[in-house]
Design a protein around this motif. Structure first.
Motif, PDB file in Angstrom:
ATOM      1  N   PRO A  64      -1.962  30.585  -0.051  1.00  0.00           N
ATOM      2  CA  PRO A  64      -1.043  30.037  -1.054  1.00  0.00           C
ATOM      3  C   PRO A  64      -1.742  29.146  -2.082  1.00  0.00           C
ATOM      4  CG  PRO A  64      -0.028  29.912   1.091  1.00  0.00           C
ATOM      5  CD  PRO A  64      -1.457  30.348   1.304  1.00  0.00           C
ATOM      6  N   CYS A  91       5.427  26.526  -5.590  1.00  0.00           N
ATOM      7  CA  CYS A  91       5.875  26.827  -4.224  1.00  0.00           C
ATOM      8  C   CYS A  91       7.391  26.966  -4.162  1.00  0.00           C
ATOM      9  CB  CYS A  91       5.417  25.731  -3.255  1.00  0.00           C
ATOM     10  SG  CYS A  91       3.673  25.794  -2.858  1.00  0.00           S
ATOM     11  N   ARG A  94       7.790  28.906  -0.764  1.00  0.00           N
ATOM     12  CA  ARG A  94       6.644  28.683   0.130  1.00  0.00           C
ATOM     13  C   ARG A  94       6.627  27.225   0.561  1.00  0.00           C
ATOM     14  NH1 ARG A  94       1.543  32.298  -0.961  1.00  0.00           N
ATOM     15  NH2 ARG A  94       2.562  34.154  -1.723  1.00  0.00           N
ATOM     16  N   ARG A  98       8.625  30.281  -5.276  1.00  0.00           N
ATOM     17  CA  ARG A  98       8.251  31.367  -4.374  1.00  0.00           C
ATOM     18  C   ARG A  98       8.707  31.134  -2.941  1.00  0.00           C
ATOM     19  NH1 ARG A  98       5.670  30.816  -8.488  1.00  0.00           N
ATOM     20  NH2 ARG A  98       4.701  32.484  -9.662  1.00  0.00           N
TER      21      ARG A  98
END
Length: 109
Positions: free
Chosen positions: A33, A63, A68, A66
């Protein structure tokens, strides 16, 4: 003399079960990531400098878009510094600045 000549001292007892090797310590990795963020949102720009707090804010936003998990600030800083050094960028660790790099504009989604 007794300790040196005792029969059980001559032949150490074998373990009842085979010894398992100790598990390796987990490597400190910053994972894909962070690398994906750097590839998508950072670009080389001679003469520019990027403060890690600005990069971290962009990373948190990245993040969130997405879905994440966000690394903690310290892990992010260490990871981005490591990546920058690996590609030969100058890093001022004391002031948390990476030279010759800038944020790319975020693409509209």
């Amino acid at each position: 003399m007794y300790v040196a000549t005792t029969p059980w001292r001559r032949h150490p007892a074998k373990p009842q079960r085979p010894e398992q090797p100790s598990p390796a310590l987990p490597a400190i990795t910053f994972g894909p990531p962070l690398e994906a963020f750097a590839a998508e949102r950072l670009q080389r720009k001679p003469g520019q400098e990027l403060h890690l707090s600005v990069a971290f804010d962009a990373y948190k936003e990245w993040c969130g878009l997405r879905q994440r998990t966000v690394l903690g600030r310290t892990r992010f800083d260490h990871g981005l510094i490591k990546l920058a050094q690996e590609i030969g960028l100058d890093v001022e660790i004391s002031s948390l600045i990476i030279h010759d790099i800038a944020l790319r504009r975020r693409h509209a989604r």
